[in-house]
Design an enzyme around this catalytic site. Structure first.
Site, mmCIF file in Angstrom:
data_model
loop_
_atom_site.group_PDB
_atom_site.id
_atom_site.type_symbol
_atom_site.label_atom_id
_atom_site.label_comp_id
_atom_site.label_asym_id
_atom_site.label_seq_id
_atom_site.Cartn_x
_atom_site.Cartn_y
_atom_site.Cartn_z
ATOM 1 N N ASN A 89 -2.473 -13.390 135.650
ATOM 2 C CA ASN A 89 -3.755 -14.038 135.397
ATOM 3 C C ASN A 89 -4.811 -12.961 135.586
ATOM 4 O O ASN A 89 -4.871 -12.344 136.647
ATOM 5 C CB ASN A 89 -3.977 -15.180 136.400
ATOM 6 C CG ASN A 89 -5.416 -15.668 136.403
ATOM 7 O OD1 ASN A 89 -6.088 -15.624 135.375
ATOM 8 N ND2 ASN A 89 -5.881 -16.119 137.544
ATOM 9 N N GLY A 90 -5.638 -12.730 134.563
ATOM 10 C CA GLY A 90 -6.695 -11.727 134.707
ATOM 11 C C GLY A 90 -6.697 -10.758 133.534
ATOM 12 O O GLY A 90 -6.170 -11.072 132.456
ATOM 13 N N HIS B 134 -41.439 -27.086 118.402
ATOM 14 C CA HIS B 134 -41.714 -25.666 118.152
ATOM 15 C C HIS B 134 -40.632 -25.048 117.264
ATOM 16 O O HIS B 134 -40.397 -23.838 117.323
ATOM 17 C CB HIS B 134 -41.860 -24.914 119.474
ATOM 18 C CG HIS B 134 -43.067 -25.363 120.239
ATOM 19 N ND1 HIS B 134 -44.344 -24.935 119.945
ATOM 20 C CD2 HIS B 134 -43.196 -26.273 121.245
ATOM 21 C CE1 HIS B 134 -45.206 -25.533 120.754
ATOM 22 N NE2 HIS B 134 -44.537 -26.353 121.541
ATOM 23 N N LYS C 144 -10.257 -24.136 132.537
ATOM 24 C CA LYS C 144 -11.156 -24.677 133.562
ATOM 25 C C LYS C 144 -11.807 -23.588 134.397
ATOM 26 O O LYS C 144 -12.989 -23.631 134.678
ATOM 27 C CB LYS C 144 -10.394 -25.636 134.470
ATOM 28 C CG LYS C 144 -11.337 -26.276 135.477
ATOM 29 C CD LYS C 144 -10.892 -27.619 135.896
ATOM 30 C CE LYS C 144 -11.919 -28.313 136.773
ATOM 31 N NZ LYS C 144 -13.105 -28.761 136.013
ATOM 32 N N ARG D 164 -5.855 -24.462 133.508
ATOM 33 C CA ARG D 164 -6.299 -23.069 133.536
ATOM 34 C C ARG D 164 -6.069 -22.364 132.197
ATOM 35 O O ARG D 164 -6.495 -21.227 132.001
ATOM 36 C CB ARG D 164 -5.565 -22.300 134.632
ATOM 37 C CG ARG D 164 -5.811 -22.851 136.014
ATOM 38 C CD ARG D 164 -5.091 -22.022 137.043
ATOM 39 N NE ARG D 164 -5.662 -20.700 137.149
ATOM 40 C CZ ARG D 164 -6.663 -20.366 137.943
ATOM 41 N NH1 ARG D 164 -7.197 -21.269 138.729
ATOM 42 N NH2 ARG D 164 -7.124 -19.142 137.980
ATOM 43 N N CYS E 232 -5.542 -18.688 132.716
ATOM 44 C CA CYS E 232 -4.106 -18.538 132.945
ATOM 45 C C CYS E 232 -3.752 -19.044 134.342
ATOM 46 O O CYS E 232 -4.528 -18.906 135.283
ATOM 47 C CB CYS E 232 -3.608 -17.111 132.816
ATOM 48 S SG CYS E 232 -3.922 -16.385 131.222
ATOM 49 N N TRP F 41 -4.148 -18.618 128.812
ATOM 50 C CA TRP F 41 -5.387 -18.705 128.038
ATOM 51 C C TRP F 41 -5.545 -17.316 127.435
ATOM 52 O O TRP F 41 -5.802 -16.339 128.154
ATOM 53 C CB TRP F 41 -6.571 -19.041 128.942
ATOM 54 C CG TRP F 41 -7.832 -19.302 128.172
ATOM 55 C CD1 TRP F 41 -8.199 -20.469 127.579
ATOM 56 C CD2 TRP F 41 -8.881 -18.371 127.903
ATOM 57 N NE1 TRP F 41 -9.422 -20.316 126.965
ATOM 58 C CE2 TRP F 41 -9.869 -19.038 127.146
ATOM 59 C CE3 TRP F 41 -9.101 -17.024 128.224
ATOM 60 C CZ2 TRP F 41 -11.040 -18.431 126.703
ATOM 61 C CZ3 TRP F 41 -10.263 -16.416 127.778
ATOM 62 C CH2 TRP F 41 -11.223 -17.115 127.034
ATOM 63 N N GLU G 92 -26.681 -30.940 130.257
ATOM 64 C CA GLU G 92 -25.326 -31.296 130.681
ATOM 65 C C GLU G 92 -24.703 -32.277 129.682
ATOM 66 O O GLU G 92 -23.513 -32.169 129.356
ATOM 67 C CB GLU G 92 -25.377 -31.886 132.102
ATOM 68 C CG GLU G 92 -24.058 -32.364 132.667
ATOM 69 C CD GLU G 92 -22.973 -31.303 132.745
ATOM 70 O OE1 GLU G 92 -23.233 -30.135 132.450
ATOM 71 O OE2 GLU G 92 -21.832 -31.660 133.061
ATOM 72 N N GLU H 189 -18.066 -29.792 124.367
ATOM 73 C CA GLU H 189 -16.800 -29.223 124.820
ATOM 74 C C GLU H 189 -15.616 -30.155 124.635
ATOM 75 O O GLU H 189 -14.503 -29.697 124.444
ATOM 76 C CB GLU H 189 -16.876 -28.685 126.254
ATOM 77 C CG GLU H 189 -16.947 -29.699 127.343
ATOM 78 C CD GLU H 189 -16.961 -29.061 128.743
ATOM 79 O OE1 GLU H 189 -16.322 -28.026 128.952
ATOM 80 O OE2 GLU H 189 -17.616 -29.625 129.623
ATOM 81 N N LYS I 154 -21.270 -31.476 127.649
ATOM 82 C CA LYS I 154 -20.115 -32.375 127.739
ATOM 83 C C LYS I 154 -19.672 -32.795 126.337
ATOM 84 O O LYS I 154 -18.487 -32.759 126.009
ATOM 85 C CB LYS I 154 -20.436 -33.640 128.556
ATOM 86 C CG LYS I 154 -20.536 -33.499 130.038
ATOM 87 C CD LYS I 154 -19.204 -33.404 130.757
ATOM 88 C CE LYS I 154 -18.824 -31.978 130.972
ATOM 89 N NZ LYS I 154 -19.456 -31.271 132.077
HETATM 90 O O1 M6R Z 1 -15.695 -23.430 138.610
HETATM 91 P P1 M6R Z 1 -17.120 -23.298 138.169
HETATM 92 O O2 M6R Z 1 -17.963 -24.439 138.587
HETATM 93 O O3 M6R Z 1 -17.721 -21.988 138.588
HETATM 94 O O4 M6R Z 1 -17.066 -23.301 136.595
HETATM 95 C C1 M6R Z 1 -18.233 -23.097 135.850
HETATM 96 C C2 M6R Z 1 -18.018 -23.445 134.386
HETATM 97 O O5 M6R Z 1 -16.990 -22.682 133.845
HETATM 98 C C3 M6R Z 1 -17.687 -24.933 134.203
HETATM 99 O O6 M6R Z 1 -18.682 -25.749 134.733
HETATM 100 C C4 M6R Z 1 -17.544 -25.237 132.695
HETATM 101 O O7 M6R Z 1 -18.766 -25.085 132.051
HETATM 102 C C5 M6R Z 1 -16.976 -26.641 132.471
HETATM 103 N N1 M6R Z 1 -16.064 -26.608 131.360
HETATM 104 C C6 M6R Z 1 -18.033 -27.641 132.137
HETATM 105 O O8 M6R Z 1 -17.518 -28.916 131.934
#
Ligand code: M6R
Length: 611
Positions: free
Chosen positions: A100-101, A507, A606, A27, A2, A74, A484, A491, A488
């Site tokens: 937010n929260g 395994h 984010k 956000r 949010c 969110w 990673e 997501e 990527k």
């Molecule tokens: O702000 P931060 O680096 O602490 O965020 C961590 C994760 O939420 C962030 O890396 C998330 O996994 C991204 N969507 C990855 O692309």
């Protein structure tokens, strides 16, 4: 999670609020809304879906008024419907809140307020806040907000509007909130990116702060009794990000722009930190003596930053020859970690506001450990509250999928490992001159990597987009890279992907490989080259379509993989910085082939400021 904004000044508030919400839309983007006051009349407009819906509904129909609050959501409590969208109003329709929260004690408060006759319209936790405010409000919003906040448990940033007052009041408690200071106007926001168009001067609020914001006046107080004697001044921060940094320019997506910004981001990470053959990390507030006494190292983070943490583990162990653990923050905080005054907990985060990472820092402090934050956002909670900070300086990252923040984190970790080695009088790997030369060449090598990767990543991305699955393999420092790449892809394209240490696949998971399954191998490490070759043979024998990301000089792949991306020759420990590029571009190309919403993928936000 949010984004909240508030505006008070001389301009019409509605378009200001919508534009600033747009800047915060990474956000959360489940619904959006604003409340604007004018001569004691408050107009609320809120809608499910993205901010464009709100903008369209307001077009030609903007309420007058130069004061208001706004929200982009969110969803946590209650689905993303109009009624659950913020702002929420009290029973009188004179008081409004955005949040937010999470308010953890909302069920008990709601019962109490229902008994007292309040009528609830939404399923959100937030609505209790404004009904509670109604209980305390007698014409002084600041006083009522202090009493309200003192009853809440959880983590929250709240902004309030009262129909009859020409000011906004806001509270910060374990969720970010800043005030952008303009001339004759002030802006409240969850994040600095939302005020850059107006000002580069901000107050970063602290936990417990209650702030009253008028067009020409800002007063800070606190709702925490233990801090009641020292409210008042907050230091003005001058932000070095520019408004252009948060625009897409000619790129179709922020993500692509940020991928291409990586050479510059890494250059900034290095800037001024290498002088006459020495590393200068000015912000590092740990004395050489403290560094020498450390006997355990722990790297903690979430998501992409956790993949940087895994790289950090390999790197620090290799350079310092001490045991290092890497943990996901949401696990670390609850696993009773073994820490002492001789432990260093390194917390990695782009935003510096990730709830679990902050909680891990608090856990580390409670156990007497030293903490070091590797963070992008200046003035963020981690940056302010850790014992030491190393800024990654990647610049603002807007796309939900983290890219340039990651490569900047990897680079910062290399600097950190070498710095710690110096303080502990350990030799650097590869020799000092050689390593410094390669560090300084990283930006140019990233440029080259972007050039060689782009066309191939398009072909692979389109093929992978056909789904349903894709596998990424790697060993040693390539293993976090494989993870990673899978994150990527998942997501932003929603194609199912898994990453495996290449030797582990057999395994169990190899049972899922069948005719045509794409398998991308990251294989940049000489010491495990032959092992990787064997692992590729294994999946190929089961029908996989195989692809490889290698370092210049890779050999013996003919007839084994369909296609290769070759990275420039840098020391093996540095290759993840370059290999991140194919990981990102493959995902980007798959997502665009599938016409996904690359910058704002479904279900995500984010900055994850709730547990
Ligand atoms: O702000 P931060 O680096 O602490 O965020 C961590 C994760 O939420 C962030 O890396 C998330 O996994 C991204 N969507 C990855 O692309």
């Amino acid at each position: 999670m949010c984004g909240i904004v508030g505006y008070v000044g001389r301009r019409t508030a509605a378009p200001m609020l919508v534009d600033r919400l747009d800047d915060l839309s990474y956000r959360g983007y489940d619904s959006a809304g604003i409340a604007v006051a004018n001569d004691g009349v408050v107009v609320v407009q809120k809608l499910p879906g993205k901010i464009e819906n709100l903008r369209a509904a307001l077009a030609g129909n903007e309420p007058p008024g130069t004061i208001g609050i706004g929200h982009t959501r969110w969803a946590t409590h209650g689905p993303p419907t109009q009624v659950n969208a913020h702002p929420h109003a009290d029973c009188t329709g004179r008081l409004f809140v955005v949040q937010n929260g999470i308010i953890e004690n909302f069920p008990g408060l709601k019962r109490e307020l229902l008994e007292r006759g309040h009528e609830f319209r939404s399923q959100t936790d937030t609505e209790v806040v404004v009904h509670l405010l109604e209980e305390y409000y007698d014409g002084d919003l600041m006083a009522a907000v202090k009493k309200t906040a003192a009853r809440l448990q959880g983590s929250f940033a709240l902004a309030f509007l009262a129909a009859d007052e020409g000011r906004l009041v806001a509270v910060r408690y374990h969720a970010p909130l800043i005030v952008g200071v303009g001339g004759g106007e002030n802006v409240l926001a969850s994040d600095i990116t939302a005020v850059l168009q107006d000002t580069n001067k901000v107050y970063v609020l602290e936990n417990g702060d209650v702030v009253s914001v008028e067009a020409n006046r800002i007063d800070v107080d606190t709702f925490l009794p233990e801090r009641a004697k020292k409210p008042g001044e907050r230091q003005l921060t001058i932000v070095d990000w520019r408004a252009e940094d948060v625009s897409k320019n000619e790129y179709p997506h922020y993500m692509l722009k940020e991928i291409y910004e990586q050479p510059r981001a890494v250059e900034r990470t290095l800037q001024g930190r290498i002088k006459d053959g020495d590393l200068v990390l000015r912000e590092m507030d740990l004395t050489p003596e403290q560094i020498r006494r450390l006997d355990s190292f722990h790297v903690v983070a979430c998501g992409t930053a956790y993949h940087a943490a895994l790289f950090g583990k390999y790197l620090l162990e290799r350079v310092l020859r001490v045991p290092v653990t890497a943990d996901i923050a949401s696990e670390f905080r609850y696993r009773n970690p073994i820490l002492s005054a001789k432990s260093l907990v390194i917390l990695i985060s782009q935003s510096g506001e990730t709830a679990d990472t902050i909680a891990s820092m608090e856990e580390a402090h409670a156990r007497g450990a030293k903490t070091l934050a590797v963070v992008n956002v200046r003035g963020s909670t981690l940056a302010r509250e850790a014992d030491a900070v190393l800024y990654t300086r990647a610049g603002p990252e807007i796309a939900v999928a983290s890219t340039k923040a990651f490569t900047a984190q990897l680079t910062a970790l290399i600097l950190l490992a070498c710095y710690l080695a110096d303080q502990r009088k350990v030799d650097w790997p590869y020799g000092r001159d050689e390593l410094l030369k390669h560090l300084l060449e990283l930006p140019a090598n990233l440029e080259r990597t972007l050039e060689v990767t782009a066309p191939t990543a398009k072909t692979w991305g389109r093929l992978i987009a056909a789904g349903p699955d894709c596998y990424f393999l790697g060993r040693n420092v390539d293993e976090p890279l494989a993870r990673e790449a899978a994150l990527k892809l998942k997501e932003i394209s929603y194609v199912h992907a898994e990453a495996y240490p290449a030797g582990e696949l057999k395994h169990g998971t190899i049972a899922l490989i069948s005719e045509g399954t794409p398998v991308v191998s990251f294989m940049t490490q000489e010491s495990v080259w032959d092992k990787m070759i064997s692992n590729i043979h294994e999946v190929r024998a089961r029908g996989a379509r195989t692809f490889a990301v290698v370092r210049e000089g890779g050999y013996g792949l003919e007839d084994l993989v369909e296609d290769v991306i070759t990275l420039p020759a840098v020391p093996e420990l540095f290759t993840p910085v370059l290999a991140a590029v194919p990981a990102q571009l493959i995902a980007y190309e798959a997502a665009t082939a599938l016409e996904r919403d690359v910058d704002q993928p479904r279900n995500l936000a984010k900055s994850v400021t709730v547990e």
